[in-house]
Design a protein around this motif. Structure first.
Motif, mmCIF file in Angstrom:
data_model
loop_
_atom_site.group_PDB
_atom_site.id
_atom_site.type_symbol
_atom_site.label_atom_id
_atom_site.label_comp_id
_atom_site.label_asym_id
_atom_site.label_seq_id
_atom_site.Cartn_x
_atom_site.Cartn_y
_atom_site.Cartn_z
ATOM 1 N N VAL A 29 39.298 44.170 -10.500
ATOM 2 C CA VAL A 29 39.894 43.042 -9.775
ATOM 3 C C VAL A 29 38.824 42.331 -8.948
ATOM 4 O O VAL A 29 37.808 42.930 -8.584
ATOM 5 C CB VAL A 29 41.075 43.480 -8.864
ATOM 6 C CG1 VAL A 29 42.321 43.734 -9.681
ATOM 7 C CG2 VAL A 29 40.730 44.684 -8.029
ATOM 8 N N GLU A 30 39.101 41.047 -8.667
ATOM 9 C CA GLU A 30 38.083 40.248 -7.994
ATOM 10 C C GLU A 30 37.876 40.675 -6.543
ATOM 11 O O GLU A 30 36.783 40.606 -6.007
ATOM 12 C CB GLU A 30 38.500 38.778 -8.065
ATOM 13 C CG GLU A 30 37.372 37.830 -7.744
ATOM 14 C CD GLU A 30 37.844 36.387 -7.738
ATOM 15 O OE1 GLU A 30 38.452 35.965 -8.728
ATOM 16 O OE2 GLU A 30 37.595 35.706 -6.730
ATOM 17 N N ARG A 31 38.964 41.115 -5.910
ATOM 18 C CA ARG A 31 38.878 41.546 -4.509
ATOM 19 C C ARG A 31 39.365 42.981 -4.400
ATOM 20 O O ARG A 31 40.254 43.394 -5.140
ATOM 21 C CB ARG A 31 39.807 40.712 -3.628
ATOM 22 C CG ARG A 31 39.648 39.225 -3.670
ATOM 23 C CD ARG A 31 40.410 38.642 -2.489
ATOM 24 N NE ARG A 31 39.976 39.288 -1.269
ATOM 25 C CZ ARG A 31 39.006 38.833 -0.497
ATOM 26 N NH1 ARG A 31 38.409 37.718 -0.782
ATOM 27 N NH2 ARG A 31 38.638 39.488 0.578
ATOM 28 N N GLN A 32 38.827 43.708 -3.442
ATOM 29 C CA GLN A 32 39.279 45.083 -3.229
ATOM 30 C C GLN A 32 40.135 45.194 -1.969
ATOM 31 O O GLN A 32 40.470 46.282 -1.517
ATOM 32 C CB GLN A 32 38.073 46.027 -3.149
ATOM 33 C CG GLN A 32 37.370 46.242 -4.482
ATOM 34 C CD GLN A 32 36.509 45.074 -4.915
ATOM 35 O OE1 GLN A 32 35.772 44.516 -4.120
ATOM 36 N NE2 GLN A 32 36.626 44.673 -6.165
ATOM 37 N N GLY B 69 30.261 46.609 3.230
ATOM 38 C CA GLY B 69 31.454 46.991 2.463
ATOM 39 C C GLY B 69 31.853 45.809 1.597
ATOM 40 O O GLY B 69 33.023 45.421 1.545
ATOM 41 N N CYS B 70 30.862 45.249 0.890
ATOM 42 C CA CYS B 70 31.045 43.971 0.175
ATOM 43 C C CYS B 70 31.889 44.110 -1.081
ATOM 44 O O CYS B 70 32.362 43.111 -1.620
ATOM 45 C CB CYS B 70 29.687 43.369 -0.167
ATOM 46 S SG CYS B 70 28.680 44.480 -1.186
ATOM 47 N N GLY B 71 32.064 45.350 -1.604
ATOM 48 C CA GLY B 71 32.800 45.510 -2.853
ATOM 49 C C GLY B 71 32.088 44.802 -3.987
ATOM 50 O O GLY B 71 30.850 44.767 -4.037
ATOM 51 N N THR B 72 32.865 44.191 -4.886
ATOM 52 C CA THR B 72 32.244 43.484 -6.016
ATOM 53 C C THR B 72 31.796 42.076 -5.625
ATOM 54 O O THR B 72 31.282 41.340 -6.458
ATOM 55 C CB THR B 72 33.210 43.428 -7.219
ATOM 56 O OG1 THR B 72 34.421 42.776 -6.805
ATOM 57 C CG2 THR B 72 33.547 44.815 -7.734
ATOM 58 N N ASP C 4 28.856 51.144 -8.825
ATOM 59 C CA ASP C 4 29.497 50.291 -9.837
ATOM 60 C C ASP C 4 29.863 48.931 -9.245
ATOM 61 O O ASP C 4 29.754 47.901 -9.907
ATOM 62 C CB ASP C 4 30.771 50.947 -10.387
ATOM 63 C CG ASP C 4 30.454 52.107 -11.308
ATOM 64 O OD1 ASP C 4 29.247 52.373 -11.520
ATOM 65 O OD2 ASP C 4 31.392 52.747 -11.809
ATOM 66 N N PHE C 5 30.332 48.941 -8.010
ATOM 67 C CA PHE C 5 30.675 47.668 -7.356
ATOM 68 C C PHE C 5 29.417 46.809 -7.185
ATOM 69 O O PHE C 5 29.444 45.597 -7.395
ATOM 70 C CB PHE C 5 31.303 47.913 -5.978
ATOM 71 C CG PHE C 5 32.716 48.446 -6.012
ATOM 72 C CD1 PHE C 5 33.400 48.604 -7.194
ATOM 73 C CD2 PHE C 5 33.364 48.784 -4.824
ATOM 74 C CE1 PHE C 5 34.711 49.100 -7.216
ATOM 75 C CE2 PHE C 5 34.674 49.271 -4.833
ATOM 76 C CZ PHE C 5 35.344 49.433 -6.027
ATOM 77 N N ILE C 6 28.328 47.457 -6.805
ATOM 78 C CA ILE C 6 27.073 46.715 -6.579
ATOM 79 C C ILE C 6 26.528 46.149 -7.897
ATOM 80 O O ILE C 6 26.014 45.026 -7.938
ATOM 81 C CB ILE C 6 26.042 47.616 -5.848
ATOM 82 C CG1 ILE C 6 26.504 47.861 -4.394
ATOM 83 C CG2 ILE C 6 24.639 47.012 -5.871
ATOM 84 C CD1 ILE C 6 26.669 46.603 -3.533
ATOM 85 N N ASN C 7 26.699 46.887 -8.994
ATOM 86 C CA ASN C 7 26.276 46.345 -10.295
ATOM 87 C C ASN C 7 27.063 45.085 -10.635
ATOM 88 O O ASN C 7 26.496 44.081 -11.086
ATOM 89 C CB ASN C 7 26.487 47.378 -11.410
ATOM 90 C CG ASN C 7 25.473 48.494 -11.314
ATOM 91 O OD1 ASN C 7 24.409 48.321 -10.715
ATOM 92 N ND2 ASN C 7 25.793 49.646 -11.873
ATOM 93 N N ILE C 8 28.379 45.133 -10.403
ATOM 94 C CA ILE C 8 29.213 43.951 -10.684
ATOM 95 C C ILE C 8 28.822 42.812 -9.739
ATOM 96 O O ILE C 8 28.705 41.654 -10.146
ATOM 97 C CB ILE C 8 30.715 44.307 -10.545
ATOM 98 C CG1 ILE C 8 31.098 45.363 -11.585
ATOM 99 C CG2 ILE C 8 31.591 43.065 -10.681
ATOM 100 C CD1 ILE C 8 32.481 45.979 -11.403
ATOM 101 N N PHE C 9 28.589 43.166 -8.480
ATOM 102 C CA PHE C 9 28.169 42.194 -7.461
ATOM 103 C C PHE C 9 26.905 41.446 -7.936
ATOM 104 O O PHE C 9 26.865 40.215 -7.947
ATOM 105 C CB PHE C 9 27.887 42.971 -6.157
ATOM 106 C CG PHE C 9 27.395 42.160 -4.993
ATOM 107 C CD1 PHE C 9 28.225 41.928 -3.906
ATOM 108 C CD2 PHE C 9 26.092 41.673 -4.935
ATOM 109 C CE1 PHE C 9 27.770 41.207 -2.797
ATOM 110 C CE2 PHE C 9 25.637 40.953 -3.841
ATOM 111 C CZ PHE C 9 26.476 40.731 -2.772
ATOM 112 N N ARG D 48 25.656 41.226 -10.908
ATOM 113 C CA ARG D 48 25.921 40.461 -12.138
ATOM 114 C C ARG D 48 26.603 39.137 -11.781
ATOM 115 O O ARG D 48 26.236 38.073 -12.273
ATOM 116 C CB ARG D 48 26.816 41.300 -13.056
ATOM 117 C CG ARG D 48 26.905 40.787 -14.468
ATOM 118 C CD ARG D 48 27.764 41.703 -15.319
ATOM 119 N NE ARG D 48 29.154 41.678 -14.878
ATOM 120 C CZ ARG D 48 30.009 42.698 -15.010
ATOM 121 N NH1 ARG D 48 29.618 43.837 -15.557
ATOM 122 N NH2 ARG D 48 31.249 42.590 -14.606
ATOM 123 N N ASN D 49 27.574 39.188 -10.850
ATOM 124 C CA ASN D 49 28.257 37.956 -10.420
ATOM 125 C C ASN D 49 27.276 36.980 -9.781
ATOM 126 O O ASN D 49 27.345 35.772 -10.016
ATOM 127 C CB ASN D 49 29.370 38.283 -9.414
ATOM 128 C CG ASN D 49 30.555 38.978 -10.067
ATOM 129 O OD1 ASN D 49 30.699 38.961 -11.288
ATOM 130 N ND2 ASN D 49 31.391 39.605 -9.251
#
Ligand code: SAH
Length: 258
Positions: A23-26, A54-57, A80-85, A87-88
């Motif tokens: 999801v886009e937000r946690q 605590g930035c999440g994705t 995993d959240f930081i990888n998505i972060f 990438r975004n």
């Protein structure tokens, strides 16, 4: 490490991470609210240093980056959240000034003292507690630097037992807005602004995307008790919100370091 070697706790941790990676937000929030909170903060330049803890994705981090100059570091416990972060950030062409790093707010943060212009944290300061976060993070801010955090708060002096008990089991530091403002002032900040996040930050931007994703998650993990329990607890949180939303919600607290 094979699954057999993992404790139940570690397995749950991975499930939670997978669930929220989709999801886009946690947590509750919206681009409009991030921009509104940003509206209380002045003097940011291309030289400014911003930390999103605590930035999440990175849903809110990308909104910040698109609406303010400066270098932004997002920090989160989950790789995993930081990888998505990251990438975004690349997809949006922001990777030159937006970087995600893995780290814990339980530890000393990887910033110099008095080096940060703005500390941002949406729905995440609760991990170490509002008061502790405000007190510890202050050292990293420059004089006149800002802190902007969103935090679960009571809207009324009294509330029904069911919702009170729920919060006491999850986060005992939930408190009324005046009490939180006093804590901010006592921690050495001028309380610049507070505002309640509108309902759509929960319904449209948090619960709806979670509901949409739950079906695929359930199918993928069919028969997995921990996955079922995770979905049930998320559903319970949603039902309670609909029943008791006039008594609590998220509030943005914006402070300026004295
Ligand atoms: N700011 C994001 C995420 C909020 S959810 C948003 O509003 O969408 C809370 C976040 O805190 C999660 O991403 C979780 O991984 C992170 N977190 C939990 N414990 C942490 C810790 N000790 N240090 C850093 N981040 C942590």
């Amino acid at each position: 490490m094979s699954n057999e070697c993992k404790t139940i706790h570690e397995f749950d941790f991975n499930l939670i991470c997978e669930y929220f990676s989709n999801v886009e937000r946690q947590g509750p929030g919206s681009p409009e609210v991030t921009i509104k909170a940003l509206g209380f903060i002045d003097n940011l330049t291309t030289e400014s240093r911003i930390a999103d803890l605590g930035c999440g994705t990175g849903g809110q981090t990308m909104t910040l980056a698109q609406n303010t100059p400066g270098q932004i570091t997002g920090l989160d416990l989950f790789p995993d959240f930081i990888n998505i972060f990251n990438r975004n950030a690349r997809t949006l062409g922001l990777s030159g000034r937006v970087k995600g790093i893995v780290g814990s707010m339980q530890e000393t943060l990887p910033f110099e003292k008095e080096s940060v212009d703005l500390i941002w944290s949406e729905g995440a300061i609760y991990n170490i507690g509002f008061e502790r976060g405000l007190n510890e993070w202050r050292q990293y801010l420059k004089k006149d630097g800002y802190i902007a955090v969103s935090e679960a708060s009571w809207f009324t002096a009294e509330r029904p037992a069911e919702i009170y008990d729920y919060w006491m089991a999850h986060y005992t530091e939930i408190d009324t807005i005046p009490n939180k403002v006093a804590q901010m002032q006592n921690a050495g900040y001028i309380p610049v602004a507070t505002f309640i996040l509108p309902e759509n930050c929960w319904t449209e931007h948090y619960f709806a995307p979670c509901c949409k994703m739950q079906q695929a998650f359930r199918e993928k993990h069919r028969g997995n008790k921990a996955a079922e329990e995770l979905i049930l607890s998320e559903r319970h949180e949603m039902e309670l919100y609909h029943r008791y939303k006039e008594f609590y919600g998220y509030v943005f607290y914006i402070g300026k370091k004295l």
